[in-house]
Design an enzyme around this catalytic site. Structure first.
Site, PDB file in Angstrom:
ATOM      1  CB  CYS A 119     -15.928   4.046   8.050  1.00 18.28           C
ATOM      2  SG  CYS A 119     -14.622   5.239   7.708  1.00 18.28           S
ATOM      3  CG  HIS A 252     -16.632   1.687   4.768  1.00 19.54           C
ATOM      4  ND1 HIS A 252     -16.988   2.915   4.251  1.00 19.54           N
ATOM      5  CD2 HIS A 252     -15.386   1.839   5.299  1.00 19.54           C
ATOM      6  CE1 HIS A 252     -16.006   3.767   4.466  1.00 19.54           C
ATOM      7  NE2 HIS A 252     -15.026   3.141   5.092  1.00 19.54           N
ATOM      8  CG  ASN A 282     -13.053   5.696   3.431  1.00 19.84           C
ATOM      9  OD1 ASN A 282     -14.214   5.966   3.741  1.00 19.84           O
ATOM     10  ND2 ASN A 282     -12.234   5.020   4.211  1.00 19.84           N
TER      11      ASN A 282
HETATM   12  N1  ACO Z   1       1.827   7.147  -2.723  1.00 25.15           N
HETATM   13  C1  ACO Z   1       3.014   6.543  -2.901  1.00 25.15           C
HETATM   14  N2  ACO Z   1       3.666   5.894  -1.900  1.00 25.15           N
HETATM   15  C2  ACO Z   1       3.076   5.868  -0.705  1.00 25.15           C
HETATM   16  C3  ACO Z   1       1.833   6.495  -0.448  1.00 25.15           C
HETATM   17  C4  ACO Z   1       1.226   7.142  -1.508  1.00 25.15           C
HETATM   18  N3  ACO Z   1       0.006   7.760  -1.391  1.00 25.15           N
HETATM   19  N4  ACO Z   1       1.506   6.293   0.845  1.00 25.15           N
HETATM   20  C5  ACO Z   1       2.486   5.570   1.388  1.00 25.15           C
HETATM   21  N5  ACO Z   1       3.445   5.313   0.463  1.00 25.15           N
HETATM   22  C6  ACO Z   1       4.683   4.553   0.618  1.00 25.15           C
HETATM   23  C7  ACO Z   1       5.183   4.541   2.030  1.00 25.15           C
HETATM   24  O1  ACO Z   1       5.937   5.694   2.316  1.00 25.15           O
HETATM   25  C8  ACO Z   1       6.032   3.285   2.019  1.00 25.15           C
HETATM   26  O2  ACO Z   1       7.248   3.594   1.421  1.00 25.15           O
HETATM   27  P1  ACO Z   1       8.624   2.898   1.929  1.00 25.15           P
HETATM   28  O3  ACO Z   1       8.437   1.436   1.722  1.00 25.15           O
HETATM   29  O4  ACO Z   1       9.655   3.529   1.055  1.00 25.15           O
HETATM   30  O5  ACO Z   1       8.719   3.267   3.383  1.00 25.15           O
HETATM   31  C9  ACO Z   1       5.275   2.360   1.097  1.00 25.15           C
HETATM   32  O6  ACO Z   1       4.410   3.214   0.303  1.00 25.15           O
HETATM   33  C10 ACO Z   1       4.446   1.348   1.828  1.00 25.15           C
HETATM   34  O7  ACO Z   1       3.703   2.038   2.850  1.00 25.15           O
HETATM   35  P2  ACO Z   1       2.631   1.268   3.690  1.00 25.15           P
HETATM   36  O8  ACO Z   1       1.942   2.225   4.611  1.00 25.15           O
HETATM   37  O9  ACO Z   1       3.263   0.067   4.291  1.00 25.15           O
HETATM   38  O10 ACO Z   1       1.637   0.851   2.535  1.00 25.15           O
HETATM   39  P3  ACO Z   1       0.595  -0.298   2.526  1.00 25.15           P
HETATM   40  O11 ACO Z   1       0.970  -1.288   1.522  1.00 25.15           O
HETATM   41  O12 ACO Z   1       0.220  -0.768   3.888  1.00 25.15           O
HETATM   42  O13 ACO Z   1      -0.663   0.497   1.952  1.00 25.15           O
HETATM   43  C11 ACO Z   1      -2.716   1.448   2.723  1.00 25.15           C
HETATM   44  C12 ACO Z   1      -1.203   1.588   2.677  1.00 25.15           C
HETATM   45  C13 ACO Z   1      -3.261   1.557   1.318  1.00 25.15           C
HETATM   46  C14 ACO Z   1      -3.292   2.550   3.583  1.00 25.15           C
HETATM   47  C15 ACO Z   1      -3.035   0.055   3.310  1.00 25.15           C
HETATM   48  O14 ACO Z   1      -2.401  -0.128   4.539  1.00 25.15           O
HETATM   49  C16 ACO Z   1      -4.476  -0.146   3.479  1.00 25.15           C
HETATM   50  O15 ACO Z   1      -5.188  -0.354   2.516  1.00 25.15           O
HETATM   51  N6  ACO Z   1      -4.970  -0.105   4.732  1.00 25.15           N
HETATM   52  C17 ACO Z   1      -6.359  -0.148   5.002  1.00 25.15           C
HETATM   53  C18 ACO Z   1      -6.705   1.160   5.545  1.00 25.15           C
HETATM   54  C19 ACO Z   1      -7.920   1.762   4.959  1.00 25.15           C
HETATM   55  O16 ACO Z   1      -8.496   1.356   3.963  1.00 25.15           O
HETATM   56  N7  ACO Z   1      -8.323   2.768   5.660  1.00 25.15           N
HETATM   57  C20 ACO Z   1      -9.482   3.486   5.287  1.00 25.15           C
HETATM   58  C21 ACO Z   1     -10.007   4.124   6.505  1.00 25.15           C
HETATM   59  S1  ACO Z   1     -10.468   2.919   7.631  1.00 25.15           S
HETATM   60  C22 ACO Z   1     -11.871   2.419   7.131  1.00 25.15           C
HETATM   61  O17 ACO Z   1     -12.546   3.077   6.412  1.00 25.15           O
HETATM   62  C23 ACO Z   1     -12.240   1.115   7.627  1.00 25.15           C
END
Ligand code: ACO
Length: 325
Positions: A119, A252, A282
């Site tokens: 990215c 990004h 993304n």
């Molecule tokens: N829809 C519904 N529920 C979901 C989904 C989904 N698509 N994905 C995960 N969940 C659930 C999980 O199963 C979990 O459920 P549980 O509590 O019953 O176990 C709950 O949601 C929370 O899961 P987490 O993984 O802890 O969710 P989080 O709040 O951390 O959000 C996310 C996940 C959006 C990926 C977040 O961590 C984030 O924004 N991270 C940054 C990563 C990113 O942007 N990466 C892009 C690529 S890297 C880059 O480009 C720099």
């Protein structure tokens, strides 16, 4: 004897999104256990685009490049350097940059190569092109980010498959007596490689390892916000400028919460962030030039304004470019 400094300047932008927008509800209809509310609240993403199965990164790159060339008022043969950032190339080799060169009909022997920094790819490619131009060796570069991330998504992993899309963005970067690019910085820390990866390869005719994207989302979030703030301050210091002088922040486009947190750390209001992640998700290396092109064509970004590009991605890699548009 005094010599005139050479700078590099963006003279044209272009972008391309394949097919029709796919909404969060469309993903639910395709059987993914998610919801529009979950995706929007956590990421700001509402739509993404997916290329048809036969469409490759160089196909998307070609469309974006033709638009950038037209905007710059250049013809393909005037391009003397192509740098294409992608983590989803057409083939292991030849590079997608070489394929793009051929598709553009360039037969001048100008160098063309891919950059793989996930990215951060566009920040890396732009920085390398800037250095080529400032050295005086090249005058008119095509710098492209093009991705078909849909090919490396695990549709059984709802934590990642809802985040990414396909697309391309391109800029023409030319030698100029005026800046242009004011400062750039690139970094990498391979000790974070396990946080975001596609740990597969082709070996002896077989795919080995895991050919799908894997991510520790929360860890990625923390590292991303930290390094984006650091690298922004680094390029501002290198250019002798203050954050208040930035007209537009083009981070990004991964996640609106990372973008807002970065702007807050810089003391910039959210209104100064160019946001297109809602429309295309993304798109990895394509996201910064996509956002730039959308904002330029919408008339939001104007000539003479100060822009800060910054990317972070797998590796980990991160980088930034501060420029006068
Ligand atoms: N829809 C519904 N529920 C979901 C989904 C989904 N698509 N994905 C995960 N969940 C659930 C999980 O199963 C979990 O459920 P549980 O509590 O019953 O176990 C709950 O949601 C929370 O899961 P987490 O993984 O802890 O969710 P989080 O709040 O951390 O959000 C996310 C996940 C959006 C990926 C977040 O961590 C984030 O924004 N991270 C940054 C990563 C990113 O942007 N990466 C892009 C690529 S890297 C880059 O480009 C720099």
């Amino acid at each position: 004897m005094s010599t005139t400094a050479i700078f590099s300047r963006i003279t044209g932008t272009g972008s391309y999104l394949p097919g029709q927008p796919v909404s969060n509800d469309d993903l639910v209809a395709r059987g993914i256990d998610t919801s529009d509310q979950w995706i929007v609240e956590r990421t700001g993403i509402r739509f993404r685009h997916f290329a048809e199965a036969h469409v490759t990164a160089s196909d998307l790159a070609l469309e974006a490049s033709l638009r950038a060339l037209e905007a710059a008022g250049r013809v393909a043969d005037e391009i003397d350097l192509i740098i294409l950032a992608t983590s989803t190339p057409d083939f292991i080799f030849p590079s997608s940059a070489a394929l793009l060169q051929s598709r553009l009909g360039i037969r001048t022997g100008a160098p063309a190569f891919d950059v793989q920094a996930v990215c951060s790819g566009f920040a890396y490619a732009l920085t390398v092109a800037d250095k080529f131009i400032r050295s005086g060796s090249h005058k008119c570069a095509l710098v492209v980010g093009a991705e078909v991330f849909s090919r490396i998504l695990d549709w059984n992993d709802r934590g990642t498959c809802v985040l990414f899309g396909d697309g391309a963005g391109a800029v023409v970067l030319e030698a100029s007596s005026d800046p242009g690019i004011l400062a750039t910085a690139l970094h990498a820390d391979g000790s974070y490689s396990n946080l975001l990866s596609v740990p597969g390869q082709v070996s002896c005719g077989q795919v080995t390892g895991v050919p799908f994207l894997q991510m520790d989302g929360q860890a990625v979030f923390k590292v991303a916000v930290k390094v984006l703030a650091e690298v922004a301050h680094e390029v501002l210091a290198a250019a002798g400028m203050q954050a208040e002088q930035i007209d537009w922040l083009i981070p990004h486009q991964a996640n609106i919460r990372i973008m807002n947190a970065t702007a807050k750390k810089l003391g910039l209001p959210a209104e100064k962030i160019i946001v297109t992640v809602d429309r295309h998700g993304n798109t990895s290396a394509a996201s910064i030039p996509l956002a730039l092109d959308h904002a330029v064509r919408a008339g939001t970004i104007k000539r003479g304004e100060v822009l800060l590009f910054e990317g972070v991605g797998g590796g980990f890699t991160w980088g930034a470019a501060l420029l006068r548009f």
